[in-house]
Design a protein around this motif. Structure first.
Motif, PDB file in Angstrom:
ATOM      1  N   PRO A  63       0.834  -1.203   0.000  1.00  0.00           N
ATOM      2  CA  PRO A  63       0.000   0.000   0.000  1.00  0.00           C
ATOM      3  C   PRO A  63       0.871   1.257   0.000  1.00  0.00           C
ATOM      4  N   VAL A  64       0.541   2.201  -0.873  1.00  0.00           N
ATOM      5  CA  VAL A  64       1.303   3.447  -0.962  1.00  0.00           C
ATOM      6  C   VAL A  64       0.352   4.639  -0.996  1.00  0.00           C
ATOM      7  N   PHE A  65       0.861   5.759  -0.487  1.00  0.00           N
ATOM      8  CA  PHE A  65       0.177   7.042  -0.598  1.00  0.00           C
ATOM      9  C   PHE A  65       0.946   7.913  -1.588  1.00  0.00           C
ATOM     10  N   VAL A  66       0.234   8.728  -2.330  1.00  0.00           N
ATOM     11  CA  VAL A  66       0.860   9.757  -3.158  1.00  0.00           C
ATOM     12  C   VAL A  66       1.057  10.994  -2.295  1.00  0.00           C
ATOM     13  N   GLN A  67       2.292  11.483  -2.229  1.00  0.00           N
ATOM     14  CA  GLN A  67       2.565  12.680  -1.440  1.00  0.00           C
ATOM     15  C   GLN A  67       2.277  13.920  -2.275  1.00  0.00           C
TER      16      GLN A  67
END
Length: 240
Positions: free
Chosen positions: A128-132
């Motif tokens: 799981p990743v977030f876009v900064q």
């Protein structure tokens, strides 16, 4: 450590968790935010104290720190990486922290592609990743411009089979104290991403809010707050 003599870390953690819960109750949003205890520059012993108090979600800003600390701590910790990540350090991070649960700072397609191929190479489940997003427009901050978050989210969702687009993250104003417009900007980014990619709002997290403003962030919809010094005390950057 006996229950009748809690450590300073445990006492501070309990207070922050109570404040998180109270802010969530005040919010018009129906959600229970995740508290990420940011332990950068803090010793393993301090993290262990919070762990023994029942906490399981911790975050680090530096690759060297997290790969040194993680093997010395229980494997059921959910680690978040919340610092800037150079693509050439992706393998070091993913290989060194098998229990990395979220990477919150994807800000280029190059990094997304490197993470995707590394996760595949290591045989890990999708990460799981977030876009900064750079909501304050400061040159000193990493993150994509708000207008660029949807294309990057689309790239992750459609081109990176070994990543899972999980949400958006922002640091906000200087000195880690955000103003409401930073939070409003990130929420607007989420609305655009959901509209363009056909995603449900509740499936896209907002990681915003730190020690100085996490309650306000929660009231404005944050699902993931990153609190360090309020739990662990002032940081010693000479030890990073």
């Amino acid at each position: 450590m006996s229950a009748g003599n809690p450590s300073q870390v445990a006492t501070a953690l309990k207070s922050v968790l109570e404040r998180v819960a109270a802010a969530a109750q005040r919010s018009s949003r129906n959600h229970q935010p995740r508290l990420v205890a940011i332990s950068k520059t803090k010793p393993v012993e301090a993290i262990q104290e919070a762990y023994e108090a029942g906490h399981r979600t911790f975050g680090e800003n530096y690759v060297q720190e997290i790969v040194e600390k993680a093997p010395k701590l229980p494997s059921d910790i959910s680690w978040h990486f919340v610092g800037h990540l150079q693509s050439n350090k992706a393998k070091t991070l993913l290989d060194g922290v098998p229990n990395l649960a979220f990477l919150e700072t994807v800000d280029t397609e190059k990094l997304a592609n490197k993470l995707d191929s590394t996760v595949e190479q290591l045989g890990r489940p999708p990460l799981p990743v977030f876009v900064q997003v750079n909501t304050s427009g400061e040159e000193s901050k990493y993150g994509v411009e708000p207008a660029a978050c949807t294309p990057l989210a689309r790239h992750i969702k459609e081109k990176c089979a070994h990543l899972r687009f999980a949400g958006l993250m922002t640091i906000g104003q200087p000195d880690y104290s955000s103003r409401p417009e930073n939070f409003q900007c990130l929420e607007a980014c989420r609305e655009e991403v959901c509209k363009e990619l056909g995603l449900a709002t509740e499936d896209v997290e907002l990681s915003m809010g730190m020690s100085g403003d996490f309650e306000q962030a929660i009231e404005m919809g944050s699902t993931n707050v990153r609190v360090g010094s309020t739990i662990f005390g002032a940081r010693d950057y000479s030890k990073k």
